[in-house]
Scaffold this motif. Structure first.
Motif, PDB file in Angstrom:
ATOM      1  N   VAL A 121       0.862  -1.175   0.000  1.00  0.00           N
ATOM      2  CA  VAL A 121       0.000   0.000   0.000  1.00  0.00           C
ATOM      3  C   VAL A 121       0.900   1.227   0.000  1.00  0.00           C
ATOM      4  O   VAL A 121       1.851   1.300   0.765  1.00  0.00           O
ATOM      5  CB  VAL A 121      -0.918   0.015   1.249  1.00  0.00           C
ATOM      6  CG1 VAL A 121      -1.769   1.268   1.271  1.00  0.00           C
ATOM      7  CG2 VAL A 121      -1.795  -1.227   1.285  1.00  0.00           C
ATOM      8  N   GLN A 122       0.584   2.165  -0.887  1.00  0.00           N
ATOM      9  CA  GLN A 122       1.335   3.421  -0.964  1.00  0.00           C
ATOM     10  C   GLN A 122       0.359   4.581  -0.948  1.00  0.00           C
ATOM     11  O   GLN A 122      -0.826   4.421  -1.231  1.00  0.00           O
ATOM     12  CB  GLN A 122       2.155   3.498  -2.262  1.00  0.00           C
ATOM     13  CG  GLN A 122       3.324   2.567  -2.321  1.00  0.00           C
ATOM     14  CD  GLN A 122       4.105   2.727  -3.620  1.00  0.00           C
ATOM     15  OE1 GLN A 122       3.702   3.453  -4.513  1.00  0.00           O
ATOM     16  NE2 GLN A 122       5.217   2.018  -3.714  1.00  0.00           N
ATOM     17  N   GLU A 123       0.898   5.739  -0.637  1.00  0.00           N
ATOM     18  CA  GLU A 123       0.063   6.936  -0.653  1.00  0.00           C
ATOM     19  C   GLU A 123      -0.324   7.234  -2.093  1.00  0.00           C
ATOM     20  O   GLU A 123       0.498   7.193  -3.005  1.00  0.00           O
ATOM     21  CB  GLU A 123       0.820   8.126  -0.052  1.00  0.00           C
ATOM     22  CG  GLU A 123      -0.081   9.303   0.230  1.00  0.00           C
ATOM     23  CD  GLU A 123       0.638  10.371   1.031  1.00  0.00           C
ATOM     24  OE1 GLU A 123       0.333  11.544   0.786  1.00  0.00           O
ATOM     25  OE2 GLU A 123       1.479  10.021   1.869  1.00  0.00           O
ATOM     26  N   GLY A 124      -1.582   7.495  -2.287  1.00  0.00           N
ATOM     27  CA  GLY A 124      -2.094   7.787  -3.621  1.00  0.00           C
ATOM     28  C   GLY A 124      -3.601   7.775  -3.611  1.00  0.00           C
ATOM     29  O   GLY A 124      -4.235   7.858  -2.559  1.00  0.00           O
ATOM     30  N   THR A 125      -4.165   7.671  -4.776  1.00  0.00           N
ATOM     31  CA  THR A 125      -5.621   7.634  -4.905  1.00  0.00           C
ATOM     32  C   THR A 125      -6.163   6.427  -4.149  1.00  0.00           C
ATOM     33  O   THR A 125      -5.705   5.308  -4.333  1.00  0.00           O
ATOM     34  CB  THR A 125      -6.035   7.556  -6.390  1.00  0.00           C
ATOM     35  OG1 THR A 125      -5.375   8.589  -7.103  1.00  0.00           O
ATOM     36  CG2 THR A 125      -7.530   7.713  -6.546  1.00  0.00           C
ATOM     37  N   ASP A 126      -7.152   6.686  -3.309  1.00  0.00           N
ATOM     38  CA  ASP A 126      -7.680   5.658  -2.429  1.00  0.00           C
ATOM     39  C   ASP A 126      -8.286   4.495  -3.223  1.00  0.00           C
ATOM     40  O   ASP A 126      -9.105   4.695  -4.124  1.00  0.00           O
ATOM     41  CB  ASP A 126      -8.735   6.269  -1.494  1.00  0.00           C
ATOM     42  CG  ASP A 126      -8.978   5.407  -0.268  1.00  0.00           C
ATOM     43  OD1 ASP A 126      -8.063   4.663   0.119  1.00  0.00           O
ATOM     44  OD2 ASP A 126     -10.088   5.494   0.292  1.00  0.00           O
ATOM     45  N   ASN A 127      -7.874   3.289  -2.868  1.00  0.00           N
ATOM     46  CA  ASN A 127      -8.408   2.043  -3.413  1.00  0.00           C
ATOM     47  C   ASN A 127      -8.208   1.893  -4.922  1.00  0.00           C
ATOM     48  O   ASN A 127      -8.988   1.240  -5.597  1.00  0.00           O
ATOM     49  CB  ASN A 127      -9.889   1.894  -3.047  1.00  0.00           C
ATOM     50  CG  ASN A 127     -10.299   0.431  -3.034  1.00  0.00           C
ATOM     51  OD1 ASN A 127      -9.508  -0.443  -2.708  1.00  0.00           O
ATOM     52  ND2 ASN A 127     -11.539   0.175  -3.392  1.00  0.00           N
ATOM     53  N   LYS A 128      -7.158   2.496  -5.467  1.00  0.00           N
ATOM     54  CA  LYS A 128      -6.814   2.346  -6.885  1.00  0.00           C
ATOM     55  C   LYS A 128      -5.538   1.530  -6.998  1.00  0.00           C
ATOM     56  O   LYS A 128      -4.632   1.640  -6.168  1.00  0.00           O
ATOM     57  CB  LYS A 128      -6.565   3.708  -7.548  1.00  0.00           C
ATOM     58  CG  LYS A 128      -7.789   4.538  -7.750  1.00  0.00           C
ATOM     59  CD  LYS A 128      -8.448   4.180  -9.043  1.00  0.00           C
ATOM     60  CE  LYS A 128      -9.561   5.182  -9.306  1.00  0.00           C
ATOM     61  NZ  LYS A 128     -10.429   4.780 -10.358  1.00  0.00           N
ATOM     62  N   ALA A 129      -5.449   0.730  -8.055  1.00  0.00           N
ATOM     63  CA  ALA A 129      -4.221  -0.005  -8.338  1.00  0.00           C
ATOM     64  C   ALA A 129      -3.231   0.994  -8.938  1.00  0.00           C
ATOM     65  O   ALA A 129      -3.441   1.503 -10.035  1.00  0.00           O
ATOM     66  CB  ALA A 129      -4.494  -1.139  -9.306  1.00  0.00           C
ATOM     67  N   LEU A 130      -2.170   1.291  -8.193  1.00  0.00           N
ATOM     68  CA  LEU A 130      -1.190   2.277  -8.649  1.00  0.00           C
ATOM     69  C   LEU A 130      -0.162   1.660  -9.591  1.00  0.00           C
ATOM     70  O   LEU A 130       0.229   2.276 -10.571  1.00  0.00           O
ATOM     71  CB  LEU A 130      -0.466   2.898  -7.444  1.00  0.00           C
ATOM     72  CG  LEU A 130      -1.344   3.614  -6.419  1.00  0.00           C
ATOM     73  CD1 LEU A 130      -0.498   4.104  -5.260  1.00  0.00           C
ATOM     74  CD2 LEU A 130      -2.099   4.760  -7.065  1.00  0.00           C
ATOM     75  N   GLY A 152      -3.306   2.167  -3.751  1.00  0.00           N
ATOM     76  CA  GLY A 152      -3.199   3.505  -3.161  1.00  0.00           C
ATOM     77  C   GLY A 152      -4.080   3.649  -1.947  1.00  0.00           C
ATOM     78  O   GLY A 152      -5.125   3.016  -1.818  1.00  0.00           O
ATOM     79  N   SER A 153      -3.609   4.503  -1.035  1.00  0.00           N
ATOM     80  CA  SER A 153      -4.365   4.783   0.171  1.00  0.00           C
ATOM     81  C   SER A 153      -4.259   6.299   0.420  1.00  0.00           C
ATOM     82  O   SER A 153      -3.196   6.877   0.269  1.00  0.00           O
ATOM     83  CB  SER A 153      -3.796   4.013   1.352  1.00  0.00           C
ATOM     84  OG  SER A 153      -4.450   4.383   2.538  1.00  0.00           O
ATOM     85  N   ALA A 154      -5.368   6.913   0.785  1.00  0.00           N
ATOM     86  CA  ALA A 154      -5.363   8.359   1.032  1.00  0.00           C
ATOM     87  C   ALA A 154      -4.429   8.690   2.170  1.00  0.00           C
ATOM     88  O   ALA A 154      -3.718   9.700   2.145  1.00  0.00           O
ATOM     89  CB  ALA A 154      -6.768   8.849   1.323  1.00  0.00           C
ATOM     90  N   LYS A 155      -4.402   7.866   3.182  1.00  0.00           N
ATOM     91  CA  LYS A 155      -3.493   8.032   4.326  1.00  0.00           C
ATOM     92  C   LYS A 155      -2.732   6.751   4.482  1.00  0.00           C
ATOM     93  O   LYS A 155      -3.316   5.682   4.607  1.00  0.00           O
ATOM     94  CB  LYS A 155      -4.295   8.265   5.610  1.00  0.00           C
ATOM     95  CG  LYS A 155      -4.496   9.669   5.975  1.00  0.00           C
ATOM     96  CD  LYS A 155      -5.088   9.691   7.370  1.00  0.00           C
ATOM     97  CE  LYS A 155      -5.343  11.101   7.829  1.00  0.00           C
ATOM     98  NZ  LYS A 155      -5.952  11.140   9.131  1.00  0.00           N
ATOM     99  N   GLN A 156      -1.418   6.853   4.500  1.00  0.00           N
ATOM    100  CA  GLN A 156      -0.622   5.650   4.700  1.00  0.00           C
ATOM    101  C   GLN A 156      -0.283   5.536   6.161  1.00  0.00           C
ATOM    102  O   GLN A 156       0.208   6.472   6.783  1.00  0.00           O
ATOM    103  CB  GLN A 156       0.663   5.683   3.865  1.00  0.00           C
ATOM    104  CG  GLN A 156       1.428   4.405   3.994  1.00  0.00           C
ATOM    105  CD  GLN A 156       2.633   4.346   3.042  1.00  0.00           C
ATOM    106  OE1 GLN A 156       2.863   5.265   2.307  1.00  0.00           O
ATOM    107  NE2 GLN A 156       3.342   3.254   3.100  1.00  0.00           N
ATOM    108  N   ASN A 157      -0.557   4.359   6.734  1.00  0.00           N
ATOM    109  CA  ASN A 157      -0.244   4.111   8.145  1.00  0.00           C
ATOM    110  C   ASN A 157       1.221   3.714   8.269  1.00  0.00           C
ATOM    111  O   ASN A 157       1.688   2.808   7.605  1.00  0.00           O
ATOM    112  CB  ASN A 157      -1.131   3.005   8.701  1.00  0.00           C
ATOM    113  CG  ASN A 157      -2.574   3.393   8.685  1.00  0.00           C
ATOM    114  OD1 ASN A 157      -2.907   4.551   8.756  1.00  0.00           O
ATOM    115  ND2 ASN A 157      -3.449   2.405   8.556  1.00  0.00           N
TER     116      ASN A 157
END
Length: 158
Positions: A121-130, A152-157
């Motif tokens: 998971v990376q920072e990017g558009t939420d729930n999109k395959a980057l 992609g995740s809007a917030k990366q933990n």
């Protein structure tokens, strides 16, 4: 004379009874023949359908064995800029596509757990395959191997 007429009428009665029996037997035999023909046609259809299922299963097994080879070719393609390698990969893919295989499209698609496997998971558009890490494939709408993607995740933990 009377006896001859009586004999003729008896013979006619026997002849008509025999005709009735013959007609009934013919109808029964014709019905049996029609049923046997219908059963045979159903058997042919069933065998043909089973044969195509066996062929698809064999194709699926063979393609699953070939996918690691294709993965190695894709890795080599990332490191080597060679027209011959590109042509070989394209020919390999064409042969697989002719057998009914399809590549699972992932670029900028919403993450679908039925078609994709999240490996990071990376920072990017939420729930999109980057990014696609390993391509996924399906054959006849059956997933052979899910695509491995970075989602992609809007917030990366952290």
């Amino acid at each position: 004379m009377k006896k001859k007429n009586e004999e003729q009428t008896e013979e006619e009665q026997i002849s008509e009874e025999t005709k009735d029996v013959d007609v009934n037997q013919l109808v029964n035999l014709e019905n049996q023949l029609k049923r046997a023909l219908a059963d045979y046609q159903n058997l042919e259809r069933r065998i043909s359908a089973e044969k195509s299922v066996w062929i698809m299963a064999a194709n699926k097994d063979l393609i699953l064995k070939l996918l690691p080879v294709l993965d190695n070719l894709f890795l080599a393609q990332k490191h080597i800029n060679d027209a011959g390698l590109d042509l070989s990969i394209q020919k390999f893919l064409d042969a697989l596509y002719n057998e009914g295989m399809e590549r699972i499209e992932t670029k900028d698609k919403d993450f679908d757990p039925n078609l994709m496997e999240c490996v990071s998971v990376q920072e990017g558009t939420d729930n999109k395959a980057l990014e696609e890490v390993r391509p996924g494939f399906k054959i006849n709408d059956t997933v052979l191997r899910p695509a491995q993607v970075i989602v992609g995740s809007a917030k990366q933990n952290n």
